[in-house]
Design a protein around this motif. Structure first.
Motif, PDB file in Angstrom:
ATOM      1  N   GLY A  31       0.816  -1.210   0.000  1.00  0.00           N
ATOM      2  CA  GLY A  31       0.000   0.000   0.000  1.00  0.00           C
ATOM      3  C   GLY A  31       0.849   1.259   0.000  1.00  0.00           C
ATOM      4  O   GLY A  31       0.540   2.235  -0.695  1.00  0.00           O
ATOM      5  N   ILE A  32       1.924   1.249   0.758  1.00  0.00           N
ATOM      6  CA  ILE A  32       2.820   2.403   0.803  1.00  0.00           C
ATOM      7  C   ILE A  32       3.506   2.605  -0.540  1.00  0.00           C
ATOM      8  O   ILE A  32       3.614   3.734  -1.038  1.00  0.00           O
ATOM      9  CB  ILE A  32       3.836   2.240   1.955  1.00  0.00           C
ATOM     10  CG1 ILE A  32       3.100   2.327   3.294  1.00  0.00           C
ATOM     11  CG2 ILE A  32       4.940   3.276   1.864  1.00  0.00           C
ATOM     12  CD1 ILE A  32       3.928   1.930   4.488  1.00  0.00           C
ATOM     13  N   TYR A  33       3.945   1.513  -1.160  1.00  0.00           N
ATOM     14  CA  TYR A  33       4.584   1.625  -2.470  1.00  0.00           C
ATOM     15  C   TYR A  33       3.594   2.079  -3.545  1.00  0.00           C
ATOM     16  O   TYR A  33       3.938   2.877  -4.420  1.00  0.00           O
ATOM     17  CB  TYR A  33       5.225   0.293  -2.879  1.00  0.00           C
ATOM     18  CG  TYR A  33       6.473  -0.032  -2.095  1.00  0.00           C
ATOM     19  CD1 TYR A  33       7.487   0.897  -1.957  1.00  0.00           C
ATOM     20  CD2 TYR A  33       6.628  -1.272  -1.494  1.00  0.00           C
ATOM     21  CE1 TYR A  33       8.630   0.603  -1.238  1.00  0.00           C
ATOM     22  CE2 TYR A  33       7.763  -1.580  -0.775  1.00  0.00           C
ATOM     23  CZ  TYR A  33       8.763  -0.637  -0.649  1.00  0.00           C
ATOM     24  OH  TYR A  33       9.888  -0.926   0.059  1.00  0.00           O
ATOM     25  N   ILE A  34       2.372   1.573  -3.491  1.00  0.00           N
ATOM     26  CA  ILE A  34       1.357   1.990  -4.463  1.00  0.00           C
ATOM     27  C   ILE A  34       1.046   3.473  -4.295  1.00  0.00           C
ATOM     28  O   ILE A  34       0.893   4.204  -5.279  1.00  0.00           O
ATOM     29  CB  ILE A  34       0.088   1.123  -4.323  1.00  0.00           C
ATOM     30  CG1 ILE A  34       0.382  -0.289  -4.813  1.00  0.00           C
ATOM     31  CG2 ILE A  34      -1.083   1.723  -5.069  1.00  0.00           C
ATOM     32  CD1 ILE A  34      -0.705  -1.300  -4.496  1.00  0.00           C
ATOM     33  N   ALA A  35       0.963   3.925  -3.048  1.00  0.00           N
ATOM     34  CA  ALA A  35       0.706   5.348  -2.803  1.00  0.00           C
ATOM     35  C   ALA A  35       1.843   6.210  -3.355  1.00  0.00           C
ATOM     36  O   ALA A  35       1.592   7.250  -3.979  1.00  0.00           O
ATOM     37  CB  ALA A  35       0.529   5.599  -1.304  1.00  0.00           C
ATOM     38  N   GLY A  36       3.069   5.782  -3.152  1.00  0.00           N
ATOM     39  CA  GLY A  36       4.201   6.525  -3.695  1.00  0.00           C
ATOM     40  C   GLY A  36       4.216   6.533  -5.213  1.00  0.00           C
ATOM     41  O   GLY A  36       4.530   7.552  -5.841  1.00  0.00           O
ATOM     42  N   GLN A 168      -0.968   3.186   6.519  1.00  0.00           N
ATOM     43  CA  GLN A 168      -0.255   3.539   7.744  1.00  0.00           C
ATOM     44  C   GLN A 168      -1.161   3.509   8.965  1.00  0.00           C
ATOM     45  O   GLN A 168      -0.680   3.480  10.080  1.00  0.00           O
ATOM     46  CB  GLN A 168       0.363   4.930   7.618  1.00  0.00           C
ATOM     47  CG  GLN A 168       1.527   4.962   6.687  1.00  0.00           C
ATOM     48  CD  GLN A 168       2.166   6.333   6.630  1.00  0.00           C
ATOM     49  OE1 GLN A 168       1.571   7.333   7.002  1.00  0.00           O
ATOM     50  NE2 GLN A 168       3.393   6.370   6.168  1.00  0.00           N
ATOM     51  N   ASN A 169      -2.466   3.519   8.761  1.00  0.00           N
ATOM     52  CA  ASN A 169      -3.403   3.562   9.870  1.00  0.00           C
ATOM     53  C   ASN A 169      -3.721   2.179  10.414  1.00  0.00           C
ATOM     54  O   ASN A 169      -4.354   2.051  11.437  1.00  0.00           O
ATOM     55  CB  ASN A 169      -4.696   4.258   9.442  1.00  0.00           C
ATOM     56  CG  ASN A 169      -5.465   4.797  10.607  1.00  0.00           C
ATOM     57  OD1 ASN A 169      -4.915   5.034  11.669  1.00  0.00           O
ATOM     58  ND2 ASN A 169      -6.750   4.981  10.413  1.00  0.00           N
ATOM     59  N   THR A 170      -3.323   1.132   9.714  1.00  0.00           N
ATOM     60  CA  THR A 170      -3.607  -0.217  10.187  1.00  0.00           C
ATOM     61  C   THR A 170      -2.608  -0.612  11.249  1.00  0.00           C
ATOM     62  O   THR A 170      -1.467  -0.167  11.268  1.00  0.00           O
ATOM     63  CB  THR A 170      -3.538  -1.220   9.026  1.00  0.00           C
ATOM     64  OG1 THR A 170      -2.242  -1.163   8.435  1.00  0.00           O
ATOM     65  CG2 THR A 170      -4.599  -0.932   8.002  1.00  0.00           C
ATOM     66  N   GLU A 171      -3.078  -1.449  12.145  1.00  0.00           N
ATOM     67  CA  GLU A 171      -2.227  -1.915  13.229  1.00  0.00           C
ATOM     68  C   GLU A 171      -1.511  -3.174  12.794  1.00  0.00           C
ATOM     69  O   GLU A 171      -2.088  -4.053  12.169  1.00  0.00           O
ATOM     70  CB  GLU A 171      -3.066  -2.183  14.467  1.00  0.00           C
ATOM     71  CG  GLU A 171      -3.783  -0.955  14.969  1.00  0.00           C
ATOM     72  CD  GLU A 171      -4.804  -1.297  16.034  1.00  0.00           C
ATOM     73  OE1 GLU A 171      -4.914  -2.480  16.405  1.00  0.00           O
ATOM     74  OE2 GLU A 171      -5.488  -0.382  16.480  1.00  0.00           O
ATOM     75  N   SER A 172      -0.288  -3.287  13.168  1.00  0.00           N
ATOM     76  CA  SER A 172       0.497  -4.468  12.847  1.00  0.00           C
ATOM     77  C   SER A 172       0.524  -5.366  14.064  1.00  0.00           C
ATOM     78  O   SER A 172       0.519  -4.918  15.198  1.00  0.00           O
ATOM     79  CB  SER A 172       1.916  -4.062  12.449  1.00  0.00           C
ATOM     80  OG  SER A 172       2.721  -5.197  12.328  1.00  0.00           O
TER      81      SER A 172
END
Length: 178
Positions: A31-36, A168-172
């Motif tokens: 998700g972070i890579y797709i957003a970037g 980034q809002n999801t909990e790991s």
């Protein structure tokens, strides 16, 4: 229509929204890579229009100027502001203006609102520039393409911000609070 009971008293909508608290680490990274990639793709569209505008050989009734840059800058600034807010500081029930922890919640929500306002203003500004500068005077191709690239840029930045917020809002399961 469902009855209002104790379990639904904390919900805003009648339709439950699924919680995304257990996304895997690879899904969060993706998700972070797709957003970037969406953020970069949006700016790539706009920079392509800027280069095409500067190298256009024919008669130019309009060109890409500073007014075309402002919506993208506003959307990018809004995205940065939104993703700088600590998500844990948004949780709270009170809107009190006192000096306790609810003040932090209020400030975080205000900063988040400012970030969303920048992004919405950027998208609205790009649509306004498209309509006022390129569509209404009916300059035709390739001039309308330059305005469309501006709208695509801002839409990609907004979608990128939403994907980054969810990722980034999801909990790991491996995160610990100290």
């Amino acid at each position: 229509m469902p009855r209002w009971n104790e379990d639904q008293s904390h919900r805003v909508c009648l339709i439950p929204v699924p919680r995304l608290s257990n996304l895997g680490q690879k899904t969060r990274d993706a998700g972070i890579y797709i957003a970037g990639a969406l953020f970069a793709l949006g700016w790539w569209f706009f920079i392509d229009a800027v280069i095409y505008s500067s190298t256009y050989e024919g008669d130019k009734p309009v060109s890409v100027e500073f007014v075309d840059w402002v919506p993208g800058i506003c959307s990018s600034l809004g995205m940065f502001i939104i993703n700088l807010v600590d998500k844990a500081s948004l949780r709270g029930d009170s809107f009190a203006f006192s000096g306790d922890s609810s003040s932090i919640v209020w400030k975080a929500r205000l900063i988040l609102f400012i970030g969303f306002a920048f992004m919405a203003g950027g998208l609205a500004g790009s649509i306004s520039v498209l309509c006022v500068k390129y569509v209404i005077p009916d300059h035709g191709d390739p001039f309308t393409f330059w305005g469309i690239c501006n709208v695509v840029q801002n839409a990609a930045i907004m979608i990128s911000a939403a994907i980054l917020w969810v990722a980034q809002n999801t909990e790991s399961e491996y995160s610990f609070s100290i």
